[in-house]
Design a protein around this motif. Structure first.
Motif, PDB file in Angstrom:
ATOM      1  N   LEU A   1       0.817  -1.224   0.000  1.00  0.00           N
ATOM      2  CA  LEU A   1       0.000   0.000   0.000  1.00  0.00           C
ATOM      3  C   LEU A   1       0.848   1.271   0.000  1.00  0.00           C
ATOM      4  O   LEU A   1       0.319   2.366   0.184  1.00  0.00           O
ATOM      5  CB  LEU A   1      -0.906   0.017   1.242  1.00  0.00           C
ATOM      6  CG  LEU A   1      -1.883  -1.151   1.358  1.00  0.00           C
ATOM      7  CD1 LEU A   1      -2.658  -1.079   2.659  1.00  0.00           C
ATOM      8  CD2 LEU A   1      -2.849  -1.134   0.186  1.00  0.00           C
ATOM      9  N   HIS A   2       2.182   1.143  -0.211  1.00  0.00           N
ATOM     10  CA  HIS A   2       3.058   2.317  -0.061  1.00  0.00           C
ATOM     11  C   HIS A   2       2.639   3.474  -0.964  1.00  0.00           C
ATOM     12  O   HIS A   2       2.744   4.626  -0.592  1.00  0.00           O
ATOM     13  CB  HIS A   2       4.523   1.937  -0.306  1.00  0.00           C
ATOM     14  CG  HIS A   2       4.804   1.439  -1.692  1.00  0.00           C
ATOM     15  ND1 HIS A   2       4.464   0.154  -2.088  1.00  0.00           N
ATOM     16  CD2 HIS A   2       5.380   2.026  -2.772  1.00  0.00           C
ATOM     17  CE1 HIS A   2       4.828  -0.010  -3.341  1.00  0.00           C
ATOM     18  NE2 HIS A   2       5.384   1.108  -3.788  1.00  0.00           N
ATOM     19  N   ASP A   3       2.142   3.161  -2.165  1.00  0.00           N
ATOM     20  CA  ASP A   3       1.794   4.228  -3.109  1.00  0.00           C
ATOM     21  C   ASP A   3       0.291   4.435  -3.250  1.00  0.00           C
ATOM     22  O   ASP A   3      -0.173   4.988  -4.249  1.00  0.00           O
ATOM     23  CB  ASP A   3       2.376   3.897  -4.495  1.00  0.00           C
ATOM     24  CG  ASP A   3       3.797   4.429  -4.644  1.00  0.00           C
ATOM     25  OD1 ASP A   3       4.194   5.304  -3.842  1.00  0.00           O
ATOM     26  OD2 ASP A   3       4.500   3.964  -5.564  1.00  0.00           O
ATOM     27  N   VAL A   4      -0.457   3.989  -2.243  1.00  0.00           N
ATOM     28  CA  VAL A   4      -1.920   4.093  -2.349  1.00  0.00           C
ATOM     29  C   VAL A   4      -2.363   5.545  -2.553  1.00  0.00           C
ATOM     30  O   VAL A   4      -3.384   5.818  -3.195  1.00  0.00           O
ATOM     31  CB  VAL A   4      -2.599   3.451  -1.101  1.00  0.00           C
ATOM     32  CG1 VAL A   4      -2.321   4.261   0.163  1.00  0.00           C
ATOM     33  CG2 VAL A   4      -4.087   3.317  -1.296  1.00  0.00           C
TER      34      VAL A   4
ATOM     35  N   GLN B   1       3.159  14.750  -3.220  1.00  0.00           N
ATOM     36  CA  GLN B   1       2.005  14.756  -2.317  1.00  0.00           C
ATOM     37  C   GLN B   1       1.382  13.363  -2.160  1.00  0.00           C
ATOM     38  O   GLN B   1       0.557  13.152  -1.286  1.00  0.00           O
ATOM     39  CB  GLN B   1       0.934  15.752  -2.827  1.00  0.00           C
ATOM     40  CG  GLN B   1       1.344  17.202  -2.651  1.00  0.00           C
ATOM     41  CD  GLN B   1       1.738  17.509  -1.209  1.00  0.00           C
ATOM     42  OE1 GLN B   1       0.955  17.299  -0.292  1.00  0.00           O
ATOM     43  NE2 GLN B   1       2.969  17.979  -1.014  1.00  0.00           N
ATOM     44  N   HIS B   2       1.800  12.401  -3.019  1.00  0.00           N
ATOM     45  CA  HIS B   2       1.158  11.072  -2.899  1.00  0.00           C
ATOM     46  C   HIS B   2       1.437  10.445  -1.535  1.00  0.00           C
ATOM     47  O   HIS B   2       0.632   9.685  -1.015  1.00  0.00           O
ATOM     48  CB  HIS B   2       1.557  10.136  -4.049  1.00  0.00           C
ATOM     49  CG  HIS B   2       2.900   9.484  -3.925  1.00  0.00           C
ATOM     50  ND1 HIS B   2       4.068  10.088  -4.309  1.00  0.00           N
ATOM     51  CD2 HIS B   2       3.268   8.257  -3.456  1.00  0.00           C
ATOM     52  CE1 HIS B   2       5.093   9.264  -4.090  1.00  0.00           C
ATOM     53  NE2 HIS B   2       4.618   8.145  -3.583  1.00  0.00           N
ATOM     54  N   VAL B   3       2.576  10.798  -0.929  1.00  0.00           N
ATOM     55  CA  VAL B   3       2.864  10.215   0.393  1.00  0.00           C
ATOM     56  C   VAL B   3       1.929  10.805   1.454  1.00  0.00           C
ATOM     57  O   VAL B   3       1.525  10.118   2.397  1.00  0.00           O
ATOM     58  CB  VAL B   3       4.355  10.383   0.801  1.00  0.00           C
ATOM     59  CG1 VAL B   3       5.284   9.693  -0.179  1.00  0.00           C
ATOM     60  CG2 VAL B   3       4.746  11.834   0.977  1.00  0.00           C
TER      61      VAL B   3
ATOM     62  N   TYR C   1       6.544   7.739   4.769  1.00  0.00           N
ATOM     63  CA  TYR C   1       7.997   7.896   4.865  1.00  0.00           C
ATOM     64  C   TYR C   1       8.802   7.090   3.843  1.00  0.00           C
ATOM     65  O   TYR C   1      10.012   7.033   3.935  1.00  0.00           O
ATOM     66  CB  TYR C   1       8.469   7.500   6.272  1.00  0.00           C
ATOM     67  CG  TYR C   1       7.854   8.332   7.372  1.00  0.00           C
ATOM     68  CD1 TYR C   1       8.023   9.713   7.417  1.00  0.00           C
ATOM     69  CD2 TYR C   1       7.087   7.734   8.385  1.00  0.00           C
ATOM     70  CE1 TYR C   1       7.456  10.478   8.443  1.00  0.00           C
ATOM     71  CE2 TYR C   1       6.520   8.491   9.411  1.00  0.00           C
ATOM     72  CZ  TYR C   1       6.711   9.859   9.431  1.00  0.00           C
ATOM     73  OH  TYR C   1       6.151  10.619  10.432  1.00  0.00           O
ATOM     74  N   HIS C   2       8.164   6.443   2.870  1.00  0.00           N
ATOM     75  CA  HIS C   2       8.961   5.554   2.014  1.00  0.00           C
ATOM     76  C   HIS C   2       9.838   6.306   1.021  1.00  0.00           C
ATOM     77  O   HIS C   2      10.658   5.704   0.336  1.00  0.00           O
ATOM     78  CB  HIS C   2       8.075   4.500   1.312  1.00  0.00           C
ATOM     79  CG  HIS C   2       7.188   5.033   0.234  1.00  0.00           C
ATOM     80  ND1 HIS C   2       5.970   5.609   0.483  1.00  0.00           N
ATOM     81  CD2 HIS C   2       7.327   5.061  -1.128  1.00  0.00           C
ATOM     82  CE1 HIS C   2       5.397   5.966  -0.642  1.00  0.00           C
ATOM     83  NE2 HIS C   2       6.203   5.645  -1.646  1.00  0.00           N
ATOM     84  N   HIS C   3       9.686   7.643   0.915  1.00  0.00           N
ATOM     85  CA  HIS C   3      10.602   8.419   0.065  1.00  0.00           C
ATOM     86  C   HIS C   3      11.577   9.263   0.881  1.00  0.00           C
ATOM     87  O   HIS C   3      12.265  10.119   0.330  1.00  0.00           O
ATOM     88  CB  HIS C   3       9.811   9.321  -0.893  1.00  0.00           C
ATOM     89  CG  HIS C   3       9.168   8.544  -2.006  1.00  0.00           C
ATOM     90  ND1 HIS C   3       9.898   7.975  -3.045  1.00  0.00           N
ATOM     91  CD2 HIS C   3       7.867   8.219  -2.231  1.00  0.00           C
ATOM     92  CE1 HIS C   3       9.060   7.349  -3.865  1.00  0.00           C
ATOM     93  NE2 HIS C   3       7.826   7.470  -3.391  1.00  0.00           N
ATOM     94  N   GLU C   4      11.622   9.022   2.193  1.00  0.00           N
ATOM     95  CA  GLU C   4      12.657   9.671   3.000  1.00  0.00           C
ATOM     96  C   GLU C   4      13.993   9.012   2.657  1.00  0.00           C
ATOM     97  O   GLU C   4      14.028   7.874   2.186  1.00  0.00           O
ATOM     98  CB  GLU C   4      12.366   9.488   4.499  1.00  0.00           C
ATOM     99  CG  GLU C   4      11.053  10.081   4.965  1.00  0.00           C
ATOM    100  CD  GLU C   4      11.066  11.612   5.000  1.00  0.00           C
ATOM    101  OE1 GLU C   4      12.161  12.219   4.855  1.00  0.00           O
ATOM    102  OE2 GLU C   4       9.972  12.195   5.154  1.00  0.00           O
TER     103      GLU C   4
ATOM    104  N   ALA D   1      13.169  -1.885  -1.249  1.00  0.00           N
ATOM    105  CA  ALA D   1      12.369  -2.820  -2.041  1.00  0.00           C
ATOM    106  C   ALA D   1      11.732  -2.105  -3.239  1.00  0.00           C
ATOM    107  O   ALA D   1      11.732  -2.628  -4.360  1.00  0.00           O
ATOM    108  CB  ALA D   1      11.283  -3.430  -1.148  1.00  0.00           C
ATOM    109  N   ASP D   2      11.217  -0.911  -2.999  1.00  0.00           N
ATOM    110  CA  ASP D   2      10.521  -0.145  -4.030  1.00  0.00           C
ATOM    111  C   ASP D   2      11.495   0.286  -5.139  1.00  0.00           C
ATOM    112  O   ASP D   2      11.239   0.079  -6.338  1.00  0.00           O
ATOM    113  CB  ASP D   2       9.884   1.092  -3.354  1.00  0.00           C
ATOM    114  CG  ASP D   2       8.990   1.880  -4.292  1.00  0.00           C
ATOM    115  OD1 ASP D   2       8.479   1.288  -5.250  1.00  0.00           O
ATOM    116  OD2 ASP D   2       8.806   3.094  -4.047  1.00  0.00           O
ATOM    117  N   VAL D   3      12.640   0.848  -4.738  1.00  0.00           N
ATOM    118  CA  VAL D   3      13.606   1.340  -5.735  1.00  0.00           C
ATOM    119  C   VAL D   3      14.194   0.166  -6.522  1.00  0.00           C
ATOM    120  O   VAL D   3      14.310   0.228  -7.748  1.00  0.00           O
ATOM    121  CB  VAL D   3      14.733   2.156  -5.044  1.00  0.00           C
ATOM    122  CG1 VAL D   3      15.862   2.453  -6.018  1.00  0.00           C
ATOM    123  CG2 VAL D   3      14.164   3.449  -4.466  1.00  0.00           C
TER     124      VAL D   3
HETATM  125 FE   LIG Z   1       5.979   6.255  -3.742  1.00  0.00          FE
END
Ligand SMILES: [Fe+2]
Length: 344
Positions: free
Chosen positions: A206-209, A235-237, A259-262, A288-290
């Protein structure tokens, strides 16, 4: 436990004692059952569940100690409080009674006033114990129910996102599933507890929900963003965190979304947190995402070879990523690739 419904079982082979106790408890309106030996006592408790047992020690057949031992070794009767009645003044016998699970003892000859006080005390304790037990059962049931509901809602949400992305004809459906699996694997190898691993597998997808709040022109733009578009995309975060920040949803889901783009060196968005200020779950999801983005083909780019992706991630240890997590990721690369193949 209503006082009118209380049942006391008296076990004694002496009719005189039974008569005294019958009078004592009759006045108190307790229901009283009698047994004249250990075997009869054990037979009665198969059908009735007394709230308390008064047990003589010296009886024909099996004695009070053995009767108590059998009561305490049976799951159905082990909670019934037992008070020994004994003429034995010897401390050894009293200690033996307590060791077998008795809650108290009464020394013969029986003093009605003393019997009443002791019985009342233990019935009150029993009542409180039963109430606490019921309350605990009820609370446990509520927690289980809530946890199941939230897990089901989360799984349903992940499925909706996967299906929505399939309609869009993008690889995002598989991407979010893979991010969940990589994140759980990295967390496990990093030594996180089983419950943490289970939750990150559930919530990482759900990180990019929050991207549901972005306009199509941003989401589907093939090239680089302008500075204004980049601000908008960030703003998606915030959108994700507000979607998942509602009461009852695990805080981990909110932390991952927000916080997944910190970045480890504080150059990320949207708060600019540094190092361990970034919740562990978000630091894990970041890698994991990158990684998945690097090795996946998108409309605007080809998939990078694994070795090139590894090099990029290694270079970012201590910059974008937590260096300890980068080490765990690179040390377990074979399994990561196997997960990627399984979920592609
Ligand atoms: Fe993201």
């Amino acid at each position: 436990m209503n006082i009118d419904e209380l049942i006391i079982l008296v076990v004694d082979d002496n009719p005189a004692n039974l008569n005294i106790l019958f009078d004592v408890f009759g006045d108190m309106q307790y229901d009283v059952l009698f047994a004249s030996d250990g075997e009869s006592c054990l037979e009665i408790v198969e059908h009735e569940k007394p709230d308390l047992i008064l047990l003589d020690v010296m009886m024909p057949g099996i004695d009070g100690f053995e009767t108590c031992r059998r009561l305490k070794s049976n799951q159905a009767t082990q909670d019934i409080p037992v008070i020994f009645m004994t003429a034995l003044a010897d401390t050894v016998d009293k200690v033996r009674g307590f060791e077998l699970g008795a809650v108290d003892y009464i020394t013969k000859p029986i003093q009605p006033a003393e019997v009443l006080v002791r019985v009342k005390t233990h019935l009150t304790m029993r009542k409180m114990y039963t109430m606490l037990e019921d309350r605990e059962k009820h609370l446990r049931h509520l927690v289980e129910e809530k946890t199941l509901t939230i897990s089901n809602i989360t799984l349903a949400l992940v499925n909706v996102l996967e299906n929505a992305n399939k309609l869009n004809d993008t690889d995002t459906g598989n991407h979010i599933k893979r991010v969940g699996e990589y994140a759980a694997f990295i967390a496990e190898k990093y030594g996180c507890p089983h419950d943490f691993v289970k939750r990150i597998r559930l919530y990482a997808p759900l990180h990019d929900v929050g991207k549901v709040g972005l306009p199509d022109k941003i989401l589907q733009k093939p090239g680089l963003y302008t500075s204004e578009e980049f601000d908008q995309m960030q703003q998606h975060v915030v959108f994700g965190a507000s979607l998942l920040g509602i009461e009852g949803i695990d805080e981990m889901a909110h932390n991952i979304a927000l916080y997944h783009h910190e970045r480890w060196n504080a150059t990320g968005y949207v708060r600019g947190l540094a190092g361990a200020e970034i919740p562990l779950e978000a630091r894990i999801v970041a890698i994991a995402d990158v990684y998945d983005a690097l090795v996946s083909k998108r409309a605007y780019k080809d998939a990078l070879p694994e070795a090139v992706a590894d090099e990029k991630i290694r270079e970012e240890a201590g910059k974008h990523f937590d260096p300890e997590l980068v080490a765990v990721f690179l040390q377990n690369k074979k399994e990561i690739i196997a997960i990627k193949q399984l979920f592609s």
